[in-house]
Design a protein around this motif. Structure first.
Motif, PDB file in Angstrom:
ATOM      1  N   ARG A 165      -5.006  -4.091  10.816  1.00 10.07           N
ATOM      2  CA  ARG A 165      -4.070  -3.870   9.730  1.00 10.07           C
ATOM      3  C   ARG A 165      -2.764  -3.364  10.325  1.00 10.07           C
ATOM      4  O   ARG A 165      -2.766  -2.407  11.086  1.00 10.07           O
ATOM      5  N   PHE A 170       1.830   4.961   1.279  1.00  8.45           N
ATOM      6  CA  PHE A 170       1.709   5.711   2.523  1.00  8.45           C
ATOM      7  C   PHE A 170       2.715   6.853   2.499  1.00  8.45           C
ATOM      8  O   PHE A 170       3.928   6.612   2.452  1.00  8.45           O
ATOM      9  N   VAL A 230       1.817  -4.279   4.090  1.00  8.86           N
ATOM     10  CA  VAL A 230       0.775  -4.244   5.111  1.00  8.86           C
ATOM     11  C   VAL A 230       0.266  -5.659   5.341  1.00  8.86           C
ATOM     12  O   VAL A 230       0.018  -6.398   4.384  1.00  8.86           O
ATOM     13  N   GLU A 243       0.840  -1.191   0.000  1.00  6.36           N
ATOM     14  CA  GLU A 243       0.000   0.000   0.000  1.00  6.36           C
ATOM     15  C   GLU A 243       0.879   1.245   0.000  1.00  6.36           C
ATOM     16  O   GLU A 243       1.979   1.231   0.540  1.00  6.36           O
ATOM     17  N   THR A 290       4.691   0.547   1.225  1.00  3.10           N
ATOM     18  CA  THR A 290       5.000  -0.274   2.380  1.00  3.10           C
ATOM     19  C   THR A 290       4.248  -1.598   2.287  1.00  3.10           C
ATOM     20  O   THR A 290       3.268  -1.718   1.551  1.00  3.10           O
ATOM     21  N   ARG A 297       0.972  -1.986   9.380  1.00  2.49           N
ATOM     22  CA  ARG A 297       1.900  -1.488   8.362  1.00  2.49           C
ATOM     23  C   ARG A 297       3.329  -1.711   8.862  1.00  2.49           C
ATOM     24  O   ARG A 297       3.677  -1.305   9.967  1.00  2.49           O
TER      25      ARG A 297
END
Length: 181
Positions: free
Chosen positions: A120, A105, A112, A103, A110, A122
């Protein structure tokens, strides 16, 4: 002959953390701006030796702390868990993991981890983006994914998202986190 047998065995654990430059480079722009303002101040007035030493010492100590902290953050993959090293260490059991994805960010990509309860997590490392580029990011992501697939257990089953609506279209391939399209 022993070396080939040792090399053939899979590792018991894998650790991913920031590279040295990844922990320092994101702070580099503010570091340069502050140093330029200090140099400007020193050029317009008479610099005091103690003030210069204090400023350079403080910024040197800051870079040292960033280097050390960057070596702590990351993830350790073991046969039964993923140990996430953030400010607080957290252990995630492989059977509880529902999916692992990439995802965006804050301008970086990164990894996840999604858990059965909807949580979730990260990961701070591996990460790739501007000023924290990692050439091996895709390979590290695939390694984490393969590690999960190999260690989640034979009895693993996907769990629907908490609070999932009954009016939704059926889940494709049994993956509750996959896009319905």
């Amino acid at each position: 002959m022993e070396q080939s047998q040792v090399a053939a065995r899979p590792p018991e654990r894998i650790r991913y953390r920031y590279a040295l430059l990844q922990s320092v480079l994101p702070a580099l722009p503010i570091f340069v701006i502050v140093w330029c303002t200090k140099v400007w101040d020193w050029m317009t007035s008479k610099p005091v030796g103690a003030e210069m030493a204090e400023s350079f010492g403080m910024w040197g100590a800051t870079l040292f702390v960033l280097l050390i902290a960057g070596q702590y953050f990351g993830v350790t993959l073991t046969e039964s868990t993923a140990v996430v090293h953030n400010l607080r260490r957290r252990t995630i059991q492989w059977p509880n993991v529902q999916t692992i994805c990439i995802e965006g960010f804050q301008g970086a990509q990164t990894v996840v981890i999604y858990e059965a309860g909807g949580r979730r997590t990260r990961l701070r490392a591996p990460i790739t983006g501007f000023l924290c580029w990692d050439r091996g990011f895709e390979e590290k992501f695939h390694t984490i994914g393969r590690w999960w697939l190999e260690h989640r257990g034979q009895d693993w089953t996907p769990v629907p998202l908490p609070g999932a609506q009954l009016s939704r279209p059926p889940i494709p391939d049994g993956n509750p986190f996959a896009s319905p399209m």
